[in-house]
Design a protein around this motif. Structure first.
Motif, PDB file in Angstrom:
ATOM      1  N   GLU A  26       0.826  -1.220   0.000  1.00 56.74           N
ATOM      2  CA  GLU A  26       0.000   0.000   0.000  1.00 56.74           C
ATOM      3  C   GLU A  26       0.855   1.262   0.000  1.00 56.74           C
ATOM      4  OE1 GLU A  26      -3.340   0.188  -0.037  1.00 56.74           O
ATOM      5  OE2 GLU A  26      -3.546  -1.996  -0.135  1.00 56.74           O
ATOM      6  N   ALA A  27       1.983   1.196   0.704  1.00 57.21           N
ATOM      7  CA  ALA A  27       2.852   2.373   0.803  1.00 57.21           C
ATOM      8  C   ALA A  27       3.606   2.617  -0.496  1.00 57.21           C
ATOM      9  CB  ALA A  27       3.829   2.198   1.967  1.00 57.21           C
ATOM     10  N   GLY A  28       3.556   1.646  -1.403  1.00 52.68           N
ATOM     11  CA  GLY A  28       4.198   1.830  -2.699  1.00 52.68           C
ATOM     12  C   GLY A  28       5.721   1.805  -2.651  1.00 52.68           C
TER      13      GLY A  28
ATOM     14  N   ARG B  26      10.403  -4.673  -5.150  1.00 53.45           N
ATOM     15  CA  ARG B  26       9.063  -4.691  -5.743  1.00 53.45           C
ATOM     16  C   ARG B  26       9.243  -4.170  -7.171  1.00 53.45           C
ATOM     17  NH1 ARG B  26       3.739  -1.388  -3.768  1.00 53.45           N
ATOM     18  NH2 ARG B  26       2.832  -1.066  -5.811  1.00 53.45           N
ATOM     19  N   PHE B  27       8.806  -4.918  -8.137  1.00 54.89           N
ATOM     20  CA  PHE B  27       8.991  -4.523  -9.528  1.00 54.89           C
ATOM     21  C   PHE B  27       7.743  -3.800 -10.049  1.00 54.89           C
ATOM     22  CE2 PHE B  27      11.847  -8.390  -9.311  1.00 54.89           C
ATOM     23  CZ  PHE B  27      13.013  -7.643  -9.223  1.00 54.89           C
TER      24      PHE B  27
ATOM     25  N   ILE C 198       0.107  -7.576  -6.101  1.00 54.53           N
ATOM     26  CA  ILE C 198       0.392  -7.887  -4.689  1.00 54.53           C
ATOM     27  C   ILE C 198       0.745  -9.370  -4.545  1.00 54.53           C
ATOM     28  CG2 ILE C 198      -2.061  -8.126  -4.045  1.00 54.53           C
ATOM     29  CD1 ILE C 198      -0.892  -6.915  -1.226  1.00 54.53           C
ATOM     30  N   ASN C 199       0.151 -10.205  -5.405  1.00 51.73           N
ATOM     31  CA  ASN C 199       0.432 -11.640  -5.308  1.00 51.73           C
ATOM     32  C   ASN C 199       1.865 -11.987  -5.680  1.00 51.73           C
ATOM     33  OD1 ASN C 199      -2.098 -12.222  -4.412  1.00 51.73           O
ATOM     34  ND2 ASN C 199      -2.922 -12.568  -6.478  1.00 51.73           N
ATOM     35  N   SER C 200       2.364 -11.384  -6.762  1.00 51.03           N
ATOM     36  CA  SER C 200       3.738 -11.714  -7.164  1.00 51.03           C
ATOM     37  C   SER C 200       4.734 -11.139  -6.145  1.00 51.03           C
ATOM     38  CB  SER C 200       4.033 -11.214  -8.585  1.00 51.03           C
ATOM     39  OG  SER C 200       3.821  -9.825  -8.679  1.00 51.03           O
ATOM     40  N   PHE C 201       4.389  -9.979  -5.603  1.00 53.11           N
ATOM     41  CA  PHE C 201       5.239  -9.352  -4.575  1.00 53.11           C
ATOM     42  C   PHE C 201       5.277 -10.235  -3.327  1.00 53.11           C
ATOM     43  CE2 PHE C 201       5.231  -6.054  -1.041  1.00 53.11           C
ATOM     44  CZ  PHE C 201       6.564  -5.723  -1.152  1.00 53.11           C
ATOM     45  N   GLU C 202       4.100 -10.678  -2.923  1.00 56.62           N
ATOM     46  CA  GLU C 202       3.993 -11.539  -1.734  1.00 56.62           C
ATOM     47  C   GLU C 202       4.753 -12.852  -1.943  1.00 56.62           C
ATOM     48  OE1 GLU C 202      -0.034 -12.003  -0.438  1.00 56.62           O
ATOM     49  OE2 GLU C 202       0.554 -13.277   1.244  1.00 56.62           O
ATOM     50  N   LYS C 203       4.622 -13.392  -3.143  1.00 54.87           N
ATOM     51  CA  LYS C 203       5.290 -14.665  -3.441  1.00 54.87           C
ATOM     52  C   LYS C 203       6.818 -14.504  -3.321  1.00 54.87           C
ATOM     53  CE  LYS C 203       5.008 -18.450  -6.771  1.00 54.87           C
ATOM     54  NZ  LYS C 203       6.215 -18.497  -7.587  1.00 54.87           N
ATOM     55  N   ARG C 204       7.322 -13.371  -3.837  1.00 54.17           N
ATOM     56  CA  ARG C 204       8.774 -13.130  -3.758  1.00 54.17           C
ATOM     57  C   ARG C 204       9.216 -13.017  -2.293  1.00 54.17           C
ATOM     58  NH1 ARG C 204       8.960  -8.642  -6.612  1.00 54.17           N
ATOM     59  NH2 ARG C 204       8.579  -9.917  -8.441  1.00 54.17           N
TER      60      ARG C 204
END
Ligand code: GRF
Length: 195
Positions: free
Chosen positions: A120-122, A150-151, A156-162
């Motif tokens: 959320e904070a980007g 974060r790319f 949010i899912n790909s970020f969370e997965k990483r």
């Protein structure tokens, strides 16, 4: 050999990664229907599950945990998605022997929603932290932390997965550095990658 126990409240993917590589004496869950208990059964790890509402108060609940840890002569408690704040009773007995994994780069984004809040904070990068547990919320001394980018095309899912993939690397690395002995190769045939 250092004996470890894992505390988890939910899915238990971190528990699974740990148990594939190290001998886990037992897993404790404060939710009797947590998926981590299924994983433990599949991996042949002893489980205990009881809930806070079965006790008069948190001190009595934690006293039961301390008895369990003492009985098993546990050297290190690994919190892995254990969603309760560790209280005074458990800390009095085991402070300095409890580690936690947090899915952000502490002191950034402490608390239960570290991934969502970073998203959320980007931020351009977040991270994963392993730290000693003290009486605060994710405030204990940091043992090791790594940055996770974060790319631009992340969801949010790909970020969370990483972030989770990074956790699966970092927790075993830290446990090894803390002197927890790895399982012999012989045990690794129970490996189950269904996280
Ligand atoms: C992990 O992201 C951990 O950092 C946090 O809770 C999550 C637990 O996931 N404390 P799992 O139960 O290990 O799959």
């Amino acid at each position: 050999m250092k004996k470890i126990a894992v505390f988890a409240s939910g899915s238990g993917s971190n528990f699974q990664v740990i148990a594939e590589q190290f001998k886990v004496d037992f897993v404790f869950s404060d939710h009797k229907d947590a998926y981590v208990l299924e994983r433990a059964k599949r991996l042949g790890v002893l489980t205990y599950a009881f809930e806070l509402n079965e006790f008069d108060d948190k001190a009595t609940y934690e006293a039961a945990l301390v008895r369990l840890l003492d009985e098993h002569q546990i050297d290190l408690v690994c919190l892995a998605g254990y969603m309760k704040i560790v209280g005074a009773t458990l800390l009095a007995a085991y402070e300095g022997r409890i580690v936690n994994i947090h899915p952000a780069y502490l002191p950034e984004f402490p608390g239960a929603h570290g991934i969502e809040e970073a998203w959320e904070a980007g931020v351009e990068q977040s991270g994963v932290t392993i730290h000693w547990v003290d009486s605060g919320v994710d405030t204990g001394q940091i043992i090791k932390q790594v940055r996770v980018p974060r790319f631009a095309d992340d969801s949010i899912n790909s970020f969370e997965k990483r972030i989770h993939e990074t956790e699966y690397q970092l927790y075993p690395e830290v446990l090894q550095e803390l002197g927890v002995e790895k399982k012999s190769l012989f045990y690794n045939d129970v490996r189950n990658s269904n996280r």
